[in-house]
Design a protein around this motif. Structure first.
Motif, mmCIF file in Angstrom:
data_model
loop_
_atom_site.group_PDB
_atom_site.id
_atom_site.type_symbol
_atom_site.label_atom_id
_atom_site.label_comp_id
_atom_site.label_asym_id
_atom_site.label_seq_id
_atom_site.Cartn_x
_atom_site.Cartn_y
_atom_site.Cartn_z
ATOM 1 N N GLU A 39 0.850 -1.183 0.000
ATOM 2 C CA GLU A 39 0.000 0.000 0.000
ATOM 3 C C GLU A 39 0.885 1.232 0.000
ATOM 4 N N LEU A 40 0.346 2.325 -0.447
ATOM 5 C CA LEU A 40 1.126 3.544 -0.662
ATOM 6 C C LEU A 40 1.903 3.940 0.594
ATOM 7 N N GLY A 41 3.217 4.063 0.453
ATOM 8 C CA GLY A 41 4.059 4.511 1.557
ATOM 9 C C GLY A 41 4.325 3.475 2.625
ATOM 10 N N LYS A 42 3.884 2.248 2.378
ATOM 11 C CA LYS A 42 4.056 1.202 3.390
ATOM 12 C C LYS A 42 5.070 0.151 2.917
ATOM 13 N N ARG A 43 5.427 -0.707 3.845
ATOM 14 C CA ARG A 43 6.347 -1.784 3.490
ATOM 15 C C ARG A 43 5.619 -2.867 2.721
ATOM 16 N N PRO A 44 6.324 -3.637 1.901
ATOM 17 C CA PRO A 44 5.683 -4.775 1.227
ATOM 18 C C PRO A 44 5.277 -5.828 2.248
ATOM 19 N N GLN A 45 4.105 -6.400 2.036
ATOM 20 C CA GLN A 45 3.599 -7.446 2.919
ATOM 21 C C GLN A 45 3.478 -8.744 2.130
ATOM 22 N N LEU A 46 4.079 -9.796 2.645
ATOM 23 C CA LEU A 46 3.987 -11.102 1.997
ATOM 24 C C LEU A 46 2.552 -11.601 2.067
ATOM 25 N N ILE A 47 1.987 -11.957 0.914
ATOM 26 C CA ILE A 47 0.622 -12.476 0.916
ATOM 27 C C ILE A 47 0.578 -13.969 0.600
ATOM 28 N N ILE A 48 1.496 -14.454 -0.177
ATOM 29 C CA ILE A 48 1.571 -15.871 -0.482
ATOM 30 C C ILE A 48 2.907 -16.141 -1.149
ATOM 31 N N ASP A 49 3.374 -17.357 -1.036
ATOM 32 C CA ASP A 49 4.617 -17.724 -1.697
ATOM 33 C C ASP A 49 4.526 -19.165 -2.178
ATOM 34 N N ILE A 50 5.428 -19.522 -3.065
ATOM 35 C CA ILE A 50 5.440 -20.888 -3.575
ATOM 36 C C ILE A 50 6.882 -21.290 -3.840
ATOM 37 N N ARG A 51 7.158 -22.542 -3.589
ATOM 38 C CA ARG A 51 8.480 -23.086 -3.861
ATOM 39 C C ARG A 51 8.390 -24.007 -5.061
ATOM 40 N N SER A 52 9.521 -24.262 -5.673
ATOM 41 C CA SER A 52 9.486 -24.909 -6.989
ATOM 42 C C SER A 52 9.104 -26.377 -6.943
ATOM 43 N N ASN A 53 8.995 -26.956 -5.774
ATOM 44 C CA ASN A 53 8.565 -28.344 -5.719
ATOM 45 C C ASN A 53 7.039 -28.463 -5.635
ATOM 46 N N VAL A 54 6.378 -27.313 -5.768
ATOM 47 C CA VAL A 54 4.918 -27.265 -5.699
ATOM 48 C C VAL A 54 4.396 -26.546 -6.931
ATOM 49 N N SER A 95 17.053 -20.672 -3.275
ATOM 50 C CA SER A 95 16.467 -21.317 -2.115
ATOM 51 C C SER A 95 17.180 -20.998 -0.807
ATOM 52 N N PHE A 96 16.432 -21.218 0.254
ATOM 53 C CA PHE A 96 16.926 -21.062 1.605
ATOM 54 C C PHE A 96 18.191 -21.889 1.789
ATOM 55 N N GLY A 97 19.188 -21.274 2.396
ATOM 56 C CA GLY A 97 20.448 -21.963 2.634
ATOM 57 C C GLY A 97 21.535 -21.568 1.657
ATOM 58 N N THR A 98 21.143 -20.939 0.541
ATOM 59 C CA THR A 98 22.152 -20.456 -0.395
ATOM 60 C C THR A 98 22.469 -18.996 -0.083
ATOM 61 N N ASP A 99 23.583 -18.522 -0.567
ATOM 62 C CA ASP A 99 23.964 -17.136 -0.335
ATOM 63 C C ASP A 99 22.952 -16.162 -0.934
ATOM 64 N N SER A 100 22.267 -16.594 -1.977
ATOM 65 C CA SER A 100 21.333 -15.703 -2.667
ATOM 66 C C SER A 100 19.962 -15.667 -2.015
ATOM 67 N N TRP A 101 19.725 -16.509 -1.026
ATOM 68 C CA TRP A 101 18.419 -16.537 -0.371
ATOM 69 C C TRP A 101 18.051 -15.155 0.178
ATOM 70 N N GLY A 102 16.847 -14.723 -0.135
ATOM 71 C CA GLY A 102 16.366 -13.452 0.369
ATOM 72 C C GLY A 102 16.775 -12.274 -0.482
ATOM 73 N N LYS A 103 17.614 -12.481 -1.455
ATOM 74 C CA LYS A 103 18.062 -11.424 -2.362
ATOM 75 C C LYS A 103 17.097 -11.427 -3.538
ATOM 76 N N PHE A 104 16.086 -10.577 -3.449
ATOM 77 C CA PHE A 104 14.997 -10.638 -4.403
ATOM 78 C C PHE A 104 15.225 -9.782 -5.627
ATOM 79 N N GLN A 105 14.802 -10.327 -6.746
ATOM 80 C CA GLN A 105 14.575 -9.525 -7.931
ATOM 81 C C GLN A 105 13.064 -9.379 -8.039
ATOM 82 N N PHE A 106 12.585 -8.165 -8.029
ATOM 83 C CA PHE A 106 11.154 -7.903 -8.049
ATOM 84 C C PHE A 106 10.672 -7.631 -9.465
#
Lengths: 116, 112
Positions: A39-54, A95-106
């Motif tokens: 929302e305008l001026g607010k932080r991004p809020q996670l609404i749903i996520d998916i991992r590649s095994n699903v 994925s979690f556990g790699t150095d790139s985890w959490g480094k998002f490209q939006f």
């Protein structure tokens, strides 16, 4: 590096209708795909996520589908309500556990407007 | 969920001055934090990866001497915008990661 493309840039829907936002990614090593609502001026809020095994995940009115072969994933919002109006961003990361985890490209974002 | 707090929420500074933004993980230790910049009506663009106890890693095109990052403890990373100019005016957001990424509330920087 990863490149995420998102469409459409704006989406207007009538209350009660469904909204679909699509994203494609380029890095075959990416396997975590979150969707954020901002929302305008607010932080991004996670609404749903998916991992590649699903292939699909659902949480009430929100669902995400993933086609890893085609490198695209989509957000589906059913029975839209005015409070769903916001900017939605898709993202991809390794994925979690790699150095790139959490480094998002939006993705570029989709402005969703739900009219009563 | 975990909490990431950013301070200040907004700041106005004069051109040529420096501004420090703090990002704290309040209830977990974060060895890695990320800094993003978001211009109006645009997406979040990753600026740098902040690593506790070592130098930050900057994305291509981001001036490391202009955007100084310090991650001196497991709960605090700071971003200092040095010699700020009006084009640096933006929304700066940090994130810290556990099993998911948690974002700070953002800092609106306006350089006049």
């Amino acid at each position: 590096g990863e490149n995420v493309e998102q469409h459409p840039s704006t989406l207007s829907v009538q209350e009660g209708d469904s909204a679909v936002i699509k994203c494609t990614y380029s890095d075959s090593a990416s396997n975590y795909f979150p969707w954020y609502k901002q929302e305008l001026g607010k932080r991004p809020q996670l609404i749903i996520d998916i991992r590649s095994n699903v292939g699909e995940k659902k949480d009430q009115r929100i669902a995400v589908t993933l086609n890893k072969t085609a490198k695209h994933f989509s957000l589906h919002i059913t029975e839209t309500q005015p409070e769903d109006s916001a900017v939605y961003f898709c993202a991809a990361t390794r994925s979690f556990g790699t150095d790139s985890w959490g480094k998002f490209q939006f993705g570029a974002g989709t402005q969703v407007v739900v009219t009563p | 969920g975990a909490v990431v707090s950013q301070h200040p929420s907004w700041v106005i500074c004069k051109s040529g001055t420096s501004v420090k933004i703090e990002c704290r993980s309040l209830d977990f230790q974060a060895t890695t934090m990320f800094w993003y910049r978001q211009f109006p009506k645009q997406s979040l663009m990753l600026m740098a990866t902040s690593n506790e106890g070592s130098k930050a890693t900057y994305e291509q095109g981001v001036e490391k001497d202009k955007f100084l990052i310090n991650h001196a403890s497991l709960t605090l990373s700071t971003l200092t915008v040095t010699s700020a100019h009006p084009e640096d005016s933006s929304f700066y957001i940090c994130s810290a990661k556990r099993t998911e990424a948690f974002f700070g509330q953002g800092t609106r920087l306006t350089v006049v």
